[in-house]
Design a protein around this motif. Structure first.
Motif, mmCIF file in Angstrom:
data_model
loop_
_atom_site.group_PDB
_atom_site.id
_atom_site.type_symbol
_atom_site.label_atom_id
_atom_site.label_comp_id
_atom_site.label_asym_id
_atom_site.label_seq_id
_atom_site.Cartn_x
_atom_site.Cartn_y
_atom_site.Cartn_z
ATOM 1 N N THR A 260 34.040 57.541 25.018
ATOM 2 C CA THR A 260 34.322 56.758 23.824
ATOM 3 C C THR A 260 35.303 57.556 22.986
ATOM 4 O O THR A 260 35.051 58.720 22.663
ATOM 5 C CB THR A 260 33.047 56.500 22.998
ATOM 6 O OG1 THR A 260 32.084 55.870 23.836
ATOM 7 C CG2 THR A 260 33.345 55.610 21.812
ATOM 8 N N ALA B 163 35.119 52.567 17.694
ATOM 9 C CA ALA B 163 35.020 53.252 18.982
ATOM 10 C C ALA B 163 35.733 52.463 20.074
ATOM 11 O O ALA B 163 35.672 51.243 20.115
ATOM 12 C CB ALA B 163 33.561 53.450 19.351
ATOM 13 N N PRO C 176 35.925 52.293 24.153
ATOM 14 C CA PRO C 176 35.322 52.772 25.400
ATOM 15 C C PRO C 176 36.350 52.870 26.519
ATOM 16 O O PRO C 176 37.365 52.165 26.522
ATOM 17 C CB PRO C 176 34.294 51.689 25.720
ATOM 18 C CG PRO C 176 34.919 50.446 25.185
ATOM 19 C CD PRO C 176 35.654 50.877 23.926
#
Length: 114
Positions: free
Chosen positions: A63, A17, A19
């Motif tokens: 995300t 992921a 951000p």
């Protein structure tokens, strides 16, 4: 606060992921940017938006499934008319770590910093 999600939206693992966060002048700007993304990239980005009391500004915490998806988002932001506040406040950090100060040096030919 509203949250964007779809049933088919992939979930990014903590290891992959990516951000990011930004401020927009209004909900319409956020909608315009996400509508300009391809379905594939849009489905790879999960985000929440928070309206600001007494202001039209909207804070977005997101995300992305991959760095490539985030890079495409930044490219699209730079090409959407009148979304300069998004581009100038875009940072590759969670919303809690983003000062949301505008970097007026940011424009379509100079992508947002990581």
């Amino acid at each position: 606060m509203s949250e964007h999600s779809t049933k088919d939206q992939p979930t990014a693992t903590a290891a992959t992921a990516v951000p990011a966060s930004f401020r927009a002048e209004c909900d319409h700007d956020v909608d315009t940017v996400f509508e300009a993304l391809t379905v594939e990239v849009r489905s790879a980005i999960a985000y929440t938006r928070t309206a600001q009391p007494s202001f039209p500004d909207v804070l977005v915490d997101l995300t992305a499934k991959s760095q490539a998806d985030l890079d495409e988002l930044v490219r699209v932001i730079g090409g959407v008319p009148d979304c300069h506040v998004i581009l100038e406040t875009f940072r590759q950090v969670p919303l809690c770590d983003n000062s949301l100060d505008r970097d007026r040096r940011m424009h379509a030919s100079n992508p947002a910093p990581r």
